[in-house]
Design a protein around this motif. Structure first.
Motif, mmCIF file in Angstrom:
data_model
loop_
_atom_site.group_PDB
_atom_site.id
_atom_site.type_symbol
_atom_site.label_atom_id
_atom_site.label_comp_id
_atom_site.label_asym_id
_atom_site.label_seq_id
_atom_site.Cartn_x
_atom_site.Cartn_y
_atom_site.Cartn_z
ATOM 1 N N PRO A 94 0.806 -1.225 0.000
ATOM 2 C CA PRO A 94 0.000 0.000 0.000
ATOM 3 C C PRO A 94 0.842 1.280 0.000
ATOM 4 O O PRO A 94 0.398 2.316 -0.466
ATOM 5 N N GLU A 95 2.086 1.199 0.522
ATOM 6 C CA GLU A 95 2.979 2.363 0.504
ATOM 7 C C GLU A 95 3.939 2.328 -0.674
ATOM 8 O O GLU A 95 4.768 3.228 -0.831
ATOM 9 N N GLY A 96 3.825 1.302 -1.499
ATOM 10 C CA GLY A 96 4.635 1.232 -2.706
ATOM 11 C C GLY A 96 5.680 0.124 -2.676
ATOM 12 O O GLY A 96 6.051 -0.401 -1.623
ATOM 13 N N SER A 97 6.129 -0.249 -3.862
ATOM 14 C CA SER A 97 7.232 -1.191 -4.066
ATOM 15 C C SER A 97 7.886 -0.816 -5.386
ATOM 16 O O SER A 97 7.333 -0.032 -6.160
ATOM 17 N N VAL A 98 9.055 -1.362 -5.640
ATOM 18 C CA VAL A 98 9.827 -0.961 -6.815
ATOM 19 C C VAL A 98 10.182 -2.181 -7.647
ATOM 20 O O VAL A 98 10.758 -3.146 -7.138
ATOM 21 N N ALA A 99 9.842 -2.121 -8.928
ATOM 22 C CA ALA A 99 10.187 -3.185 -9.871
ATOM 23 C C ALA A 99 11.056 -2.616 -10.982
ATOM 24 O O ALA A 99 11.019 -1.421 -11.274
#
Length: 559
Positions: A391-396
């Motif tokens: 919900p606070e983000g992730s990085v791909a």
């Protein structure tokens, strides 16, 4: 003209500090030196890492030139951690936290000793964001000299680098290469000094700092062992004196616009996902607002044009030899409206003034950099994924080679070591989403890089057949269908802590979604049964770090 020894005069011209003056005489200063500006020459030199082993030599070249420019230079060392050597071990937990030690130590020495300016010479990954964070805090005239990239190794006429050695282990394990071939690849991957050769984290951050105006032109692309790198060291003191005289400070150079330039260049070149962490931290240090959503916006706006490892074919040395240096790329991007050319730089000129007279890029004679009209990918490879898992983000890091969507069954590991054993023993089935958790900034602690499992996956030929998600992070050398920086992390009660084996996970890099396909009622039941595990460390630096560090979505800062 105003004196340029603005800070050092607090010691050298203070008649009530006889002990300080006595000590300065003891180190060789003369009475005539007491009115000269003093420059801290900080390097991340240490012997046990090829990225850093040569930095003391560069520091000595700078010191010689400092004297010739009527300045006083003091050589200073700060720490470094080798990502390559610690990768896959518990020592890797110290890599990201070392960024804060570097920043704190430089700030401490330069402030305490009242130096007027700073020349920083970083080499390995966390060195670069560490030194720039300290430079922003200090806000004294400063220039960065990148230690430079390593030359490629050679095996059977093919260029190899550090990632070749990691992937060779997976190939040996699958009987794709012999033990002798494996040994020769490892032995020949790193032929000398310099940072890892692809568009991994060190080269990504060096490129970013050049386009942000904090290095001289070409600094990011001059190889570590090149004559040009030595000549750069001789030139820098002239420019530091110019910055002192013209009262040009880092916060005049590091602005929202220059940070945008840095992020956009990093994305165009296919840079490391670590740029997200470091640019968030850099911006926070400078009190400039940059969010994950803005980074996604930049990635939507710019194409991927760098055919550079790990996803591409070339190394930083090829930008030097085939393109003739980073300024040629910067000029091309300015002329095509991708980045802004009117930002101030450490030369005292604008970014465009620095590059306007370099040659134009030739797309007919090289395949290192593609044209904007025919990009590798029409938008950037950095994808910020949200959803119930993040919900606070992730990085791909999605270049398109690995596909844009993946749906599979979870295989859950509470440590990297567990995952590595399973992958190495060929126990991962096609269609699996590997979940490595409790390796975030608090949970590990230190948010280690997952290069070892991703390299095993690629070396085993599973790059397009499995995915990996984690609250840890990835090396700039990682590639494949991987998602990291998941926030909140498992240790903080994020949903990644509640995933079970065989749960269905959906990764959608087109719509930027990371979804656990489990009913909300079941998730609520799992939440009630979950308790945070005890921290893995009870004392020392990592314990302090775990108590202070922010989430990955805020750059893992400790301020």
């Amino acid at each position: 003209m105003d004196k340029i020894n603005k800070f050092s005069k607090e010691i050298t011209e203070n008649k009530e500090l006889p002990a300080a003056h006595a000590m300065l005489y003891a180190i060789g200063m003369k009475k005539s030196d007491f009115n000269k500006a003093q420059i801290g020459i900080v390097s991340n030199w240490y012997e046990s890492n090829p990225c850093n082993i040569h930095l003391n030599k560069l520091s000595k070249e700078v010191k010689k030139s400092i004297i010739n420019n009527n300045l006083i230079g003091f050589q200073i060392n700060t720490i470094g951690i080798s990502d390559g050597i610690t990768m896959g071990t518990l020592g890797m937990r110290y890599s990201l936290p070392s960024r804060e030690i570097i920043a704190d130590s430089i700030e401490s020495v330069i402030s305490a000793h009242c130096y007027d300016g700073l020349i920083a010479i970083p080499g390995c990954d966390k060195n670069l964001p560490g030194v720039i964070m300290s430079i922003i805090r200090l806000n004294r005239p400063s220039i960065i000299i990148y230690g430079g990239s390593i030359y490629s190794g050679n095996y059977k006429g093919k260029k190899i680098d550090i990632i070749s050695s990691f992937e060779a282990l997976g190939k040996k394990n699958m009987n794709k290469i012999s033990k002798k071939e494996y040994f020769n690849i490892v032995r020949k991957s790193c032929p000398g000094p310099g940072a890892c050769g692809g568009m991994y984290t060190a080269n990504t951050m060096a490129s970013i700092l050049e386009v942000m105006g904090m290095t001289l032109p070409f600094s990011s692309s001059y190889p570590a062992n090149s004559i040009e790198k030595k000549l750069e060291c001789k030139k820098v003191p002239f420019y530091i004196k110019k910055l002192l005289s013209n009262k040009i400070y880092p916060k005049d150079i590091i602005t929202k616009k220059s940070i945008k330039n840095g992020i956009k260049l990093g994305i165009c070149l296919g840079g490391s996902t670590n740029l997200v962490l470091h640019m968030l931290a850099l911006a926070k240090t400078a009190n400039i607002e940059i969010s994950l959503k803005e980074i996604q916006k930049f990635s939507d706006q710019v194409p991927l044009i760098g055919n550079l490892k790990p996803s591409g074919s070339y190394l930083m040395e090829d930008i030097h030899s085939n393109i003739r240096g980073m300024p040629i790329i910067i000029k091309y991007l300015i002329n095509n409206g991708i980045i802004s050319g009117d930002c101030l730089t450490v030369t005292g000129k604008t970014l465009y003034e620095n590059v306007k007279n370099v040659s134009d890029i030739n797309f007919n004679k090289q395949n290192v950099i593609f044209s904007l009209k025919n990009p590798i990918k029409k938008n950037g490879h950095i994808r910020i994924l949200y959803g119930n898992i993040a919900p606070e983000g992730s990085v791909a890091k999605i270049t398109g080679i690995e596909g844009k969507n993946f749906v599979g069954k979870a295989k859950v590991f509470d440590s990297e070591e567990e995952a590595n054993r399973c992958i190495f023993n060929n126990k991962i089935m096609q269609g699996t989403v590997i979940v490595i958790r409790y390796v975030g900034p608090k949970g590990a602690p230190g948010m280690p890089e997952m290069l070892k499992p991703t390299s095993y996956i690629m070396g085993s030929g599973l790059g397009k057949k499995v995915a990996l998600i984690t609250d840890g992070r990835f090396s700039g050398g990682s590639h494949g269908f991987v998602v990291g920086h998941i926030s909140p992390e498992a240790q903080s009660g994020g949903l990644i802590a509640l995933i079970k084996n065989d749960d269905i996970i959906k990764i959608d890099a087109e719509n930027n979604k990371l979804i656990l396909e489990v009913e909300e009622k079941e998730i609520e039941i799992r939440k009630k049964l979950w308790n945070p595990p005890p921290l893995k460390v009870k004392s020392g630096y990592l314990y302090k770090y775990s108590k202070l560090v922010s989430s990955a979505s805020n750059g893992c800062i400790t301020d």
